[in-house]
Design an enzyme around this catalytic site. Structure first.
Site, mmCIF file in Angstrom:
data_model
loop_
_atom_site.group_PDB
_atom_site.id
_atom_site.type_symbol
_atom_site.label_atom_id
_atom_site.label_comp_id
_atom_site.label_asym_id
_atom_site.label_seq_id
_atom_site.Cartn_x
_atom_site.Cartn_y
_atom_site.Cartn_z
ATOM 1 N N ASN A 1 0.858 -1.189 0.000
ATOM 2 C CA ASN A 1 0.000 0.000 0.000
ATOM 3 C C ASN A 1 0.893 1.237 0.000
ATOM 4 O O ASN A 1 1.433 1.618 1.032
ATOM 5 C CB ASN A 1 -0.910 -0.031 1.242
ATOM 6 N N TRP A 2 1.015 1.842 -1.171
ATOM 7 C CA TRP A 2 1.919 2.997 -1.297
ATOM 8 C C TRP A 2 1.311 4.292 -0.776
ATOM 9 O O TRP A 2 1.982 5.314 -0.724
ATOM 10 C CB TRP A 2 2.342 3.177 -2.766
ATOM 11 N N LYS A 3 0.021 4.267 -0.462
ATOM 12 C CA LYS A 3 -0.661 5.486 0.018
ATOM 13 C C LYS A 3 -0.373 6.642 -0.961
ATOM 14 O O LYS A 3 -0.258 6.395 -2.151
ATOM 15 C CB LYS A 3 -0.224 5.796 1.452
ATOM 16 N N HIS B 1 -9.638 1.428 4.253
ATOM 17 C CA HIS B 1 -8.388 1.608 5.010
ATOM 18 C C HIS B 1 -8.651 2.567 6.171
ATOM 19 O O HIS B 1 -9.451 3.498 6.041
ATOM 20 C CB HIS B 1 -7.293 2.161 4.089
ATOM 21 N N GLU C 1 -7.104 5.001 7.278
ATOM 22 C CA GLU C 1 -6.903 6.423 6.974
ATOM 23 C C GLU C 1 -8.132 6.997 6.273
ATOM 24 O O GLU C 1 -8.500 8.153 6.495
ATOM 25 C CB GLU C 1 -5.630 6.598 6.127
ATOM 26 N N GLU D 1 -5.836 -4.621 10.406
ATOM 27 C CA GLU D 1 -4.835 -3.584 10.621
ATOM 28 C C GLU D 1 -5.181 -2.785 11.873
ATOM 29 O O GLU D 1 -5.972 -1.835 11.811
ATOM 30 C CB GLU D 1 -4.793 -2.634 9.418
ATOM 31 N N GLY E 1 1.956 2.658 10.720
ATOM 32 C CA GLY E 1 2.889 3.773 10.578
ATOM 33 C C GLY E 1 3.549 4.199 11.871
ATOM 34 O O GLY E 1 4.199 5.234 11.930
ATOM 35 N N SER F 1 2.988 -1.717 10.420
ATOM 36 C CA SER F 1 4.427 -1.739 10.688
ATOM 37 C C SER F 1 5.097 -3.079 10.381
ATOM 38 O O SER F 1 6.005 -3.495 11.096
ATOM 39 C CB SER F 1 4.713 -1.295 12.134
ATOM 40 N N GLY G 1 2.672 -0.903 4.376
ATOM 41 C CA GLY G 1 2.729 0.505 3.992
ATOM 42 C C GLY G 1 4.175 0.933 3.805
ATOM 43 O O GLY G 1 4.806 0.656 2.785
ATOM 44 N N GLY G 2 4.714 1.596 4.815
ATOM 45 C CA GLY G 2 6.057 2.192 4.753
ATOM 46 C C GLY G 2 7.119 1.312 4.114
ATOM 47 O O GLY G 2 7.837 1.753 3.197
HETATM 48 P P1 PGA Z 1 2.525 0.622 7.693
HETATM 49 O O1 PGA Z 1 1.105 0.799 6.970
HETATM 50 O O2 PGA Z 1 3.104 -0.680 7.170
HETATM 51 O O3 PGA Z 1 3.324 1.815 7.255
HETATM 52 O O4 PGA Z 1 2.261 0.563 9.146
HETATM 53 C C1 PGA Z 1 0.243 -0.289 6.778
HETATM 54 C C2 PGA Z 1 -1.038 0.173 6.127
HETATM 55 O O5 PGA Z 1 -1.516 1.274 6.442
HETATM 56 O O6 PGA Z 1 -1.619 -0.536 5.283
#
Ligand code: PGA
Length: 250
Positions: free
Chosen positions: A10-12, A96, A98, A168, A174, A213, A234-235
């Protein structure tokens, strides 16, 4: 029942088209020959086409990060399932945290988006998870029950296994704080039990993955857990080498 491991990046709101192309060029050789698992890149809308073209003919798949529930109409700023399909996308992240927290996406909207994606031919990745105050208040199961049962409420029992559910925990996204393997396994077992309440067959088949994470350093520990069918990253997925290591760990 063997469930095929599922690893999604997930590159956001990261990576321009040029950056997405550079990632693909570096990443594909690193996962060459990996065919026993789903590897899915989720770029921004604008980079979808470039990533679809860059991965054409290979095993790596492409997903969007959101989709409108409606097929078309006066919905400024929204993107429909048909538009995603036309771009060559075959899956979509929905709900998600967010989007829930920053854009007020509700379980009721997700109850419309998940079946809309399936009907259009897109594989939905439904995200669920509790916040830190909810976990502290012992409300984790209540939250997961509500998010999973409402999000899947309009999906026919026979199609439940086509959905991927991403557990999640919001406090782990994050933050660098990963859920322990036990916490992730327990939550995922609970989600599987909720699905089992609808269909035992679907519960045995549905992929339930963990996100929050996930890094190359902790991926193996989480992914060996019985029942954790993969990861939404994500990250760490922004770096081709790091994401390739996570794919390998599955
Ligand atoms: P993260 O994000 O790996 O940076 O914690 C995961 C996500 O939001 O899907």
């Amino acid at each position: 029942m063997m469930r095929r491991p599922y690893l999604a990046a997930n590159w956001k709101m990261h990576k321009t088209v040029a950056e997405a192309k550079a990632f693909v060029a570096e990443f594909l050789p690193l996962v060459d020959g990996v065919e026993d698992r789903d590897v899915v890149l989720c770029p921004s809308y604008l980079a979808l086409r470039a990533v679809v073209q860059g991965t054409e003919g290979g095993a790596v798949r492409v997903a969007a990060q959101n989709m409108a529930a409606e097929p078309e109409g006066a919905f400024t700023g929204e993107v429909s399932a048909a538009m995603l399909l036309e771009a060559g996308v075959d899956a979509v992240i929905l709900g998600h945290s967010e989007r829930r927290a920053l854009y007020a996406e509700t379980d009721e909207e997700l109850a419309r988006k998940v079946p809309a994606a399936l009907e259009a031919g897109l594989e939905p990745i439904l995200c669920v998870g509790e916040t830190e105050p909810e976990r502290e208040a012992d409300a984790t199961e209540a939250v997961l029950l509500r998010q999973v049962s409402t999000g899947l409420s309009a999906v026919a029992d026979e199609r439940l296994a086509e959905v991927v559910v991403a557990y999640e925990p919001v406090w782990a996204i994050g933050t660098g704080i990963t859920a322990s393997a036990d916490q992730a396994r327990e939550a995922i077992e609970f989600i599987r039990a909720v699905v089992s309440g609808r269909s035992r067959d679907a519960a045995a088949e549905i992929r339930i993955i963990y996100g929050g994470s996930v890094k190359p350093e902790n991926a193996a520990e989480l992914l060996v857990e019985e029942g954790i069918d993969g990861a939404l990253v994500g990250g760490a997925s922004l770096d081709p080498e790091a994401f390739a290591k996570i794919v390998e760990a599955a």
